[in-house]
Design an enzyme around this catalytic site. Structure first.
Site, PDB file in Angstrom:
ATOM      1  N   SER A   7       1.050  -1.295  -0.071  1.00 36.79           N
ATOM      2  CA  SER A   7       0.248  -0.746   0.003  1.00 36.79           C
ATOM      3  C   SER A   7       0.460   1.429  -0.096  1.00 36.79           C
ATOM      4  CB  SER A   7      -0.809  -0.244   1.633  1.00 36.79           C
ATOM      5  OG  SER A   7      -1.382   1.215   1.445  1.00 36.79           O
ATOM      6  N   HIS A  31      -0.934  -0.850  -4.211  1.00 38.32           N
ATOM      7  CA  HIS A  31      -2.400  -0.584  -3.760  1.00 38.32           C
ATOM      8  C   HIS A  31      -2.453   0.836  -3.155  1.00 38.32           C
ATOM      9  CE1 HIS A  31      -5.938  -1.832  -1.375  1.00 38.32           C
ATOM     10  NE2 HIS A  31      -5.708  -0.741  -0.740  1.00 38.32           N
ATOM     11  N   ASP A  33      -4.492   3.670  -1.761  1.00 36.79           N
ATOM     12  CA  ASP A  33      -5.744   3.676  -1.030  1.00 36.79           C
ATOM     13  C   ASP A  33      -5.825   5.480  -1.122  1.00 36.79           C
ATOM     14  OD1 ASP A  33      -3.453   2.400   1.573  1.00 36.79           O
ATOM     15  OD2 ASP A  33      -5.723   1.405   0.506  1.00 36.79           O
ATOM     16  N   MET A  35      -9.159   7.983  -0.951  1.00 39.40           N
ATOM     17  CA  MET A  35      -9.852   8.386   0.489  1.00 39.40           C
ATOM     18  C   MET A  35     -10.458   9.392   0.446  1.00 39.40           C
ATOM     19  SD  MET A  35      -7.836   7.199   3.572  1.00 39.40           S
ATOM     20  CE  MET A  35      -6.880   5.284   3.838  1.00 39.40           C
ATOM     21  N   HIS A  65      -7.954   0.862  -4.588  1.00 38.48           N
ATOM     22  CA  HIS A  65      -8.661   0.652  -3.066  1.00 38.48           C
ATOM     23  C   HIS A  65     -10.263   1.864  -2.502  1.00 38.48           C
ATOM     24  CE1 HIS A  65      -9.716  -0.094   1.082  1.00 38.48           C
ATOM     25  NE2 HIS A  65     -10.818  -0.468   0.333  1.00 38.48           N
ATOM     26  N   MET A  67     -12.345   3.702  -0.937  1.00 33.14           N
ATOM     27  CA  MET A  67     -12.309   4.237   0.301  1.00 33.14           C
ATOM     28  C   MET A  67     -13.126   5.423   0.340  1.00 33.14           C
ATOM     29  SD  MET A  67      -9.525   3.189   2.766  1.00 33.14           S
ATOM     30  CE  MET A  67      -8.434   3.194   1.461  1.00 33.14           C
ATOM     31  N   MET A 136     -11.223  -5.718   5.087  1.00 31.04           N
ATOM     32  CA  MET A 136     -10.364  -5.309   5.433  1.00 31.04           C
ATOM     33  C   MET A 136      -9.930  -5.783   6.883  1.00 31.04           C
ATOM     34  SD  MET A 136     -10.007  -2.884   3.576  1.00 31.04           S
ATOM     35  CE  MET A 136      -9.055  -1.985   5.073  1.00 31.04           C
ATOM     36  N   ASP A 174      -6.317  -6.630   3.742  1.00 35.00           N
ATOM     37  CA  ASP A 174      -5.783  -5.212   4.201  1.00 35.00           C
ATOM     38  C   ASP A 174      -5.975  -4.687   5.297  1.00 35.00           C
ATOM     39  OD1 ASP A 174      -6.975  -2.011   1.935  1.00 35.00           O
ATOM     40  OD2 ASP A 174      -5.235  -2.731   3.801  1.00 35.00           O
TER      41      ASP A 174
HETATM   42  C1  DX5 Z   1      -6.386   1.215   5.246  1.00 30.20           C
HETATM   43  C2  DX5 Z   1      -5.955   0.498   3.790  1.00 30.20           C
HETATM   44  C3  DX5 Z   1      -5.103   0.119   3.906  1.00 30.20           C
HETATM   45  C4  DX5 Z   1      -3.949   0.809   4.919  1.00 30.20           C
HETATM   46  C5  DX5 Z   1      -2.777  -0.375   5.535  1.00 30.20           C
HETATM   47  O1  DX5 Z   1      -7.056   2.337   5.308  1.00 30.20           O
HETATM   48  O2  DX5 Z   1      -6.925   0.843   3.237  1.00 30.20           O
HETATM   49  O3  DX5 Z   1      -4.562  -0.218   2.498  1.00 30.20           O
HETATM   50  O4  DX5 Z   1      -3.068   1.256   3.947  1.00 30.20           O
HETATM   51  O5  DX5 Z   1      -1.822  -0.461   5.883  1.00 30.20           O
HETATM   52  P1  DX5 Z   1      -1.036  -0.875   7.002  1.00 30.20           P
HETATM   53  O6  DX5 Z   1      -0.685  -2.109   6.297  1.00 30.20           O
HETATM   54  O7  DX5 Z   1      -0.048  -0.396   7.672  1.00 30.20           O
HETATM   55  O8  DX5 Z   1      -1.993  -0.926   7.870  1.00 30.20           O
HETATM   56 ZN    ZN Z   2      -6.714  -0.335   1.463  1.00 31.16          ZN
END
Ligand code: DX5
Ligand code: ZN
Length: 223
Positions: A7, A31, A33, A35, A65, A67, A136, A174
């Site tokens: 990520s 990956h 993320d 948001m 991903h 979110m 998750m 994840d």
């Molecule tokens: C959290 C993200 C994850 C996060 C994982 O909302 O979706 O992908 O970045 O990070 P670690 O591996 O540090 O928990």
């Molecule tokens: Zn993620």
């Protein structure tokens, strides 16, 4: 086959090229993320990062991903930017099937994700269409959190349900995955591992990715 999807949320962006290059041999996926500050209480990456990295990482699968409260709004922009997989949250939409179909109509792979408190049953109706399920194991929004052990059983339930379909669906996990717990994740049937802080916050990301992958493979042998 077990694969890593590091990520970028934990990337040291001042050393982005260096860090991505050094883990590349262990990471066929990256990956991203995304948001919106509404679906999760944080803002993170945007399509500009996907667009900027795409031409330099032609063989890497861009695992995006979403979110976000309105994933439909982001499908075309991230498809244009170069995403390969678009994963949305089942909690964020009324008509998940329509979204899956729109993602696939864009020529991308469709993923569906569920937060820790969402039961596996919420996504079972879509296993006939999705390409990926993202479990998750932390509340989404931040890297560096601790894996929630109560989520582990959901992995095993979904592995069983996916196997019943006979379809090649990636089971991705994840959140809080580390070298000392990834065994429990792959032992239950996950085959795509997201890791942010375990890789990019490590003093030696290459060594961390290699050790994480090896530990993940040990668990898969016990699955
Ligand atoms: C959290 C993200 C994850 C996060 C994982 O909302 O979706 O992908 O970045 O990070 P670690 O591996 O540090 O928990
Ligand atoms: Zn993620």
């Amino acid at each position: 086959m077990i694969r890593l999807s590091p990520s970028l949320l934990s990337l040291d962006f001042y050393r982005a090229k260096e860090q991505i290059e050094e883990i590349k041999e262990f990471a066929p996926y990256l990956h991203f993320d995304i948001m919106d500050g509404h679906f999760v209480p944080n803002l993170a990456l945007g399509e500009c990062i996907v667009k900027s990295l795409r031409p330099h990482l032609k063989d890497t699968i861009f695992d995006v991903h979403l979110m976000v409260d309105d994933p439909a709004f982001f499908l075309e922009p991230f498809a244009r930017a170069g995403a390969d997989i678009l994963t949305f949250h089942v909690e964020a939409v009324r008509d998940a099937r329509a979204l899956i179909e729109r993602i696939r109509a864009l020529g991308l792979r469709a993923g569906i994700s569920l937060k820790p408190k969402t039961p596996a049953e919420a996504i079972l109706p879509y296993l006939d269409e999705v390409d990926l399920v993202l479990v998750m194991t932390v509340e989404p929004g931040f890297g560096g959190q601790a894996l929630i052990p109560e989520c582990l059983e959901k992995i095993a339930v979904l592995r069983e349900e996916i196997d019943k379909t006979g379809r090649a669906i990636d089971l991705e996990v994840d959140g809080g995955v580390k070298v000392d717990n990834v065994f429990e994740v792959t032992r239950r049937g996950a085959d795509l591992i997201v890791a942010g802080s375990a890789v990019f916050s490590a003093p030696d990301p290459k060594k961390a990715a290699e050790e994480l992958l090896e530990a993940a493979r040990r668990g898969a042998r016990k699955a």
